[in-house]
Design a protein around this motif. Structure first.
Motif, PDB file in Angstrom:
ATOM      1  N   ASN A  97      16.953  -8.299   5.724  1.00 58.52           N
ATOM      2  CA  ASN A  97      16.040  -7.972   6.817  1.00 58.52           C
ATOM      3  C   ASN A  97      15.762  -9.247   7.610  1.00 58.52           C
ATOM      4  O   ASN A  97      14.744  -9.912   7.433  1.00 58.52           O
ATOM      5  CB  ASN A  97      14.739  -7.387   6.256  1.00 58.52           C
ATOM      6  CG  ASN A  97      14.920  -5.994   5.701  1.00 58.52           C
ATOM      7  OD1 ASN A  97      15.222  -5.051   6.429  1.00 58.52           O
ATOM      8  ND2 ASN A  97      14.749  -5.852   4.388  1.00 58.52           N
ATOM      9  N   ILE A 135       4.690  -8.473   5.879  1.00 63.26           N
ATOM     10  CA  ILE A 135       6.001  -8.224   5.267  1.00 63.26           C
ATOM     11  C   ILE A 135       6.179  -9.074   4.015  1.00 63.26           C
ATOM     12  O   ILE A 135       6.864  -8.670   3.067  1.00 63.26           O
ATOM     13  CB  ILE A 135       7.150  -8.450   6.278  1.00 63.26           C
ATOM     14  CG1 ILE A 135       8.393  -7.665   5.845  1.00 63.26           C
ATOM     15  CG2 ILE A 135       7.458  -9.919   6.460  1.00 63.26           C
ATOM     16  CD1 ILE A 135       8.204  -6.180   5.777  1.00 63.26           C
ATOM     17  N   PHE A 153      13.620 -10.229   2.677  1.00 61.01           N
ATOM     18  CA  PHE A 153      12.813 -10.168   3.889  1.00 61.01           C
ATOM     19  C   PHE A 153      12.631 -11.599   4.395  1.00 61.01           C
ATOM     20  O   PHE A 153      12.309 -12.496   3.611  1.00 61.01           O
ATOM     21  CB  PHE A 153      11.441  -9.553   3.607  1.00 61.01           C
ATOM     22  CG  PHE A 153      11.480  -8.101   3.231  1.00 61.01           C
ATOM     23  CD1 PHE A 153      11.500  -7.116   4.206  1.00 61.01           C
ATOM     24  CD2 PHE A 153      11.489  -7.717   1.894  1.00 61.01           C
ATOM     25  CE1 PHE A 153      11.534  -5.775   3.859  1.00 61.01           C
ATOM     26  CE2 PHE A 153      11.516  -6.378   1.533  1.00 61.01           C
ATOM     27  CZ  PHE A 153      11.536  -5.403   2.521  1.00 61.01           C
ATOM     28  N   PRO A 192      11.374  -3.239   9.336  1.00 64.80           N
ATOM     29  CA  PRO A 192      12.038  -3.640   8.089  1.00 64.80           C
ATOM     30  C   PRO A 192      11.527  -2.869   6.873  1.00 64.80           C
ATOM     31  O   PRO A 192      12.306  -2.520   5.984  1.00 64.80           O
ATOM     32  CB  PRO A 192      11.702  -5.131   7.979  1.00 64.80           C
ATOM     33  CG  PRO A 192      11.443  -5.560   9.378  1.00 64.80           C
ATOM     34  CD  PRO A 192      10.809  -4.379  10.055  1.00 64.80           C
ATOM     35  N   THR A 201       6.813  -7.563   0.336  1.00 65.80           N
ATOM     36  CA  THR A 201       7.917  -8.025  -0.511  1.00 65.80           C
ATOM     37  C   THR A 201       7.487  -8.105  -1.962  1.00 65.80           C
ATOM     38  O   THR A 201       8.187  -7.625  -2.869  1.00 65.80           O
ATOM     39  CB  THR A 201       8.400  -9.421  -0.055  1.00 65.80           C
ATOM     40  OG1 THR A 201       8.836  -9.353   1.299  1.00 65.80           O
ATOM     41  CG2 THR A 201       9.538  -9.914  -0.936  1.00 65.80           C
ATOM     42  N   LYS A 219       4.247 -11.332   9.752  1.00 67.55           N
ATOM     43  CA  LYS A 219       4.954 -12.022   8.678  1.00 67.55           C
ATOM     44  C   LYS A 219       4.121 -12.031   7.398  1.00 67.55           C
ATOM     45  O   LYS A 219       4.664 -11.988   6.282  1.00 67.55           O
ATOM     46  CB  LYS A 219       5.297 -13.448   9.109  1.00 67.55           C
ATOM     47  CG  LYS A 219       6.364 -13.507  10.199  1.00 67.55           C
ATOM     48  CD  LYS A 219       7.674 -12.881   9.731  1.00 67.55           C
ATOM     49  CE  LYS A 219       8.797 -13.026  10.733  1.00 67.55           C
ATOM     50  NZ  LYS A 219      10.071 -12.434  10.278  1.00 67.55           N
ATOM     51  N   ALA A 261      11.831 -12.987  -0.663  1.00 71.66           N
ATOM     52  CA  ALA A 261      11.546 -13.374   0.720  1.00 71.66           C
ATOM     53  C   ALA A 261      12.011 -14.806   0.951  1.00 71.66           C
ATOM     54  O   ALA A 261      12.134 -15.594   0.004  1.00 71.66           O
ATOM     55  CB  ALA A 261      10.056 -13.246   1.023  1.00 71.66           C
ATOM     56  N   HIS A 306       7.382  -6.057  10.865  1.00 69.57           N
ATOM     57  CA  HIS A 306       6.870  -5.487   9.614  1.00 69.57           C
ATOM     58  C   HIS A 306       7.236  -4.017   9.437  1.00 69.57           C
ATOM     59  O   HIS A 306       7.902  -3.651   8.465  1.00 69.57           O
ATOM     60  CB  HIS A 306       5.356  -5.639   9.521  1.00 69.57           C
ATOM     61  CG  HIS A 306       4.765  -4.939   8.334  1.00 69.57           C
ATOM     62  ND1 HIS A 306       5.084  -5.283   7.028  1.00 69.57           N
ATOM     63  CD2 HIS A 306       3.919  -3.859   8.236  1.00 69.57           C
ATOM     64  CE1 HIS A 306       4.452  -4.471   6.177  1.00 69.57           C
ATOM     65  NE2 HIS A 306       3.742  -3.606   6.890  1.00 69.57           N
ATOM     66  N   THR A 354      13.937  -0.422   4.633  1.00 69.42           N
ATOM     67  CA  THR A 354      14.081  -0.695   3.207  1.00 69.42           C
ATOM     68  C   THR A 354      13.656   0.501   2.363  1.00 69.42           C
ATOM     69  O   THR A 354      14.356   0.886   1.412  1.00 69.42           O
ATOM     70  CB  THR A 354      13.261  -1.931   2.820  1.00 69.42           C
ATOM     71  OG1 THR A 354      13.692  -3.047   3.614  1.00 69.42           O
ATOM     72  CG2 THR A 354      13.423  -2.265   1.348  1.00 69.42           C
TER      73      THR A 354
END
Length: 306
Positions: free
Chosen positions: A93, A193, A139, A120, A197, A190, A211, A117, A124
Motif C-alpha cells: 500500500n 493507517i 502500509f 488502503p 496496521t 498516516k 508499516a 487511510h 486490504t
C-alpha cells in the motif's frame, strides 16, 4: 498482458498501489524480479507504461485502474484482483498524497484522508480473505504523525490531530495543529493507517502485516500540487543532501526498502520500520491498543455505510 494469460501464471504476485511515479514505480520494477506485479493506480495509460517497462525485461505485470479516494473504485479493483486467481505473496500500500489545499472526493470526504487511510484500508480488507498464509502486507506510514518527532516539528507538522474517523472525512482536526494547509490531514491520515496496521497485525496472525516510514524523500509525487519553486528545490536540490541527513532518504533507497520488507521471509509482523529498515515506534497514541482498535472499528463502520 491479457488477463487470460495471467490466470495461467503460477508465479508469486505482488500488488503495488501508486506505481506510476517516485518510490512506487521503482518498487514495482524491483518487485518484478521476484514475481508478477499487479499495478494499481488511477491512470491506466501511465500504469501500462510501467507495465511495458517491466515486460521489456521479460517479466510479468498487469494494470488495474483504481482511484483509492473512491471506495467503490477500490472495491471494483479488489474484485478484479481476486478474479485473477493468482497466488498473492504481498500487497504494498504505497500510494499517498499530501495536498497543500484541502479538496473533497465525490462523497464529500477529505481527499487526503480518503486516499491515505480509507482507500488502503478498504483494499486490504477486501483482499485479506484471499491472501495465503504468510502473505505480507505493507502500509506506508509517516513519522509526521508523531507530535514529538523532531524533524516533523521542524518541517511544520504538529502530529496527527484525530477527533474521529467521521470528523476526518469532513476535514475536521483537533485545534492547535499546523499553520500549513493540508499538514493536519496528511499527519492524521498516516496516524490512522499506522494504528490500523498494528490492529490488523494482531487480528490476522497468519499474515505478516507491517508499516514503513520511508524517510523524507523530497523528490516524489507526494507534493505534486505544490508551487513550481518548491517542486524545483524538491526535485533537484534536496535529493543531493538526502544521503547526508538523518531521517532523509531517496526514492531509490526507499523503494529498495519496500521491496526488501515485502519479500522478507523472517515472519515478523506488527513492525514499524524506519528509513534504514530498523524497528521504530509510532506516537504514544498509535501505540495504544485501544486507539488502534477504535480507528479500525470506526473505519469499518464508515465503509460499511457506503
Amino acid at each position: 498482458m491479457s488477463k487470460a494469460s495471467v490466470s495461467a501464471a503460477d508465479r508469486k504476485a505482488y500488488i503495488v498501489t501508486g506505481p506510476t511515479s517516485g518510490i512506487g514505480r521503482l518498487a514495482a520494477i524491483e518487485l518484478a524480479k521476484h514475481g508478477m506485479v499487479i499495478l494499481v493506480g488511477r491512470n491506466l495509460r501511465k500504469l501500462d507504461e510501467v507495465a511495458s517497462v517491466i515486460q521489456q525485461k521479460k517479466q510479468l505485470a498487469i494494470s488495474i485502474a483504481c482511484d483509492l479516494s473512491d471506495v467503490q473504485s477500490v472495491r471494483r479493483a479488489a474484485a478484479e484482483i481476486i478474479a485473477l486467481n493468482l497466488p498473492i505473496a504481498g500487497l504494498l500500500n504505497n500510494a499517498g498524497i499530501m495536498q497543500m489545499r484541502s479538496t473533497t472526493n465525490a462523497l464529500g470526504w477529505d481527499t487526503t484522508f480518503a486516499t491515505n487511510h480509507l482507500g488502503p484500508f478498504a483494499l486490504t480488507e477486501a483482499l485479506l480473505p484471499h491472501l495465503p498464509d504468510s502473505a505480507r502486507v505493507i502500509f506506508v506510514a509517516s513519522g509526521v504523525e508523531d507530535p514529538k518527532r523532531t524533524p516533523a516539528k521542524a518541517a511544520g507538522f504538529r502530529g496527527g490531530r484525530f477527533i474521529s474517523v467521521i470528523a476526518s472525512t469532513r476535514g475536521e482536526w483537533q485545534p492547535g495543529g499546523s499553520s500549513n494547509p493540508g499538514f493536519d490531514a496528511y499527519a492524521t491520515s498516516k496516524q490512522c493507517i499506522l494504528a490500523a496496521t498494528m490492529a490488523l497485525a494482531r487480528e490476522n496472525p497468519r499474515l505478516r502485516i507491517n508499516a514503513i516510514e520511508p524517510g523524507f524523500t523530497p523528490n516524489t509525487g507526494l507534493g505534486r500540487d505544490a508551487n513550481a519553486a518548491f517542486r524545483l528545490v524538491a526535485n533537484y536540490i534536496l535529493p543531493l543532501l538526502a544521503p547526508f541527513i538523518r531521517y532523509w532518504s531517496t526514492p531509490k533507497r526507499a523503494s529498495r526498502l519496500e521491496a526488501k520488507v515485502l519479500t522478507n521471509q523472517s515472519g515478523q509482523t506488527g513492525i514499524y520500520y524506519d528509513e534504514r529498515g530498523e524497528s521504530m515506534l509510532g506516537s504514544t497514541l498509535v501505540q495504544d491498543r485501544g486507539f488502534q482498535d477504535r480507528v479500525v472499528a470506526e473505519t469499518r463502520a464508515l465503509l460499511s455505510s457506503v
